[in-house]
Design a protein around this motif. Structure first.
Motif, PDB file in Angstrom:
ATOM      1  N   ARG A 165      17.451  31.938 -18.180  1.00  0.00           N
ATOM      2  CA  ARG A 165      17.910  31.773 -16.795  1.00  0.00           C
ATOM      3  C   ARG A 165      17.610  30.370 -16.276  1.00  0.00           C
ATOM      4  N   THR A 205      20.328  28.113 -17.440  1.00  0.00           N
ATOM      5  CA  THR A 205      21.683  28.483 -17.047  1.00  0.00           C
ATOM      6  C   THR A 205      22.176  27.542 -15.950  1.00  0.00           C
ATOM      7  N   ARG A 223      23.440  26.303 -12.611  1.00  0.00           N
ATOM      8  CA  ARG A 223      23.155  26.822 -11.277  1.00  0.00           C
ATOM      9  C   ARG A 223      24.419  26.864 -10.421  1.00  0.00           C
ATOM     10  N   PRO A 239      21.862  32.912 -10.919  1.00  0.00           N
ATOM     11  CA  PRO A 239      21.221  33.565 -12.074  1.00  0.00           C
ATOM     12  C   PRO A 239      19.857  32.980 -12.426  1.00  0.00           C
ATOM     13  N   THR A 240      19.569  31.784 -11.898  1.00  0.00           N
ATOM     14  CA  THR A 240      18.284  31.192 -12.219  1.00  0.00           C
ATOM     15  C   THR A 240      17.204  31.711 -11.304  1.00  0.00           C
TER      16      THR A 240
END
Length: 168
Positions: free
Chosen positions: A136, A139, A141, A167-168
């Motif tokens: 995450r 991933t 942003r 998702p972070t």
């Protein structure tokens, strides 16, 4: 009698095999006498020692990556337990990617099946949690929430509004 001089491709392949052998460069070189003959003697270090500098450095770097990615697993198992787990993982899952970020991808499943999980039944779950957190963080942003855009949403639209979490 020394081995014939290898081609560049043979030399690269042979050194790769020595440096990436999970037994260590010294043992790998001993099993491949031709590889030793390719290394010029340079006192005070003999050829196996000189090869070990690179081979050991390779595995130490991979171990360092796993240690950084799985800090909680390392802490739970202790230094020796983690070394055993990491060494056996690297032997079973040699690095096949040009990026070290992929190295620990199979580590959670490996940890869950490892004999250490009998004493640490949470081991696979802990490794999966750490891998998920790391994934995450890497991933892409979403754009930051724009307060001005939120202020422009009509009051009667809020009942249908959807908030997407980063998702972070």
């Amino acid at each position: 009698m020394p081995s014939p001089r290898p081609s560049l491709a043979e030399l690269q392949k042979g050194l790769y095999e020595v440096f990436t052998d999970p037994r260590g460069a010294r043992a790998a070189a001993a099993a491949r006498p031709a590889a030793l003959s390719w290394i010029a003697p340079q006192p005070p270090a003999d050829a196996p020692t000189r090869l070990s500098v690179y081979g050991d450095g390779y595995f130490l770097r991979l171990f360092e990556v796993l240690s950084d990615e799985y800090k909680a697993v390392r802490r739970a198992l202790g230094e020796m337990g983690f070394r055993i787990l990491a060494a056996e993982y690297l032997a079973a899952n040699p690095s096949a990617s040009p990026t070290l970020g992929d190295l620990g991808e199979a580590f959670p499943a490996f940890a869950a099946r490892h004999s250490l999980s009998r004493d640490f039944p949470f081991l696979g779950d802990l490794a999966r949690l750490e891998r998920a957190a790391l994934t995450r963080l890497l991933t892409e942003r979403l754009p930051a929430l724009d307060p001005a855009a939120v202020g422009r949403v009509p009051a009667d639209a809020w009942g249908r509004a959807k908030l997407t979490l980063d998702p972070t």
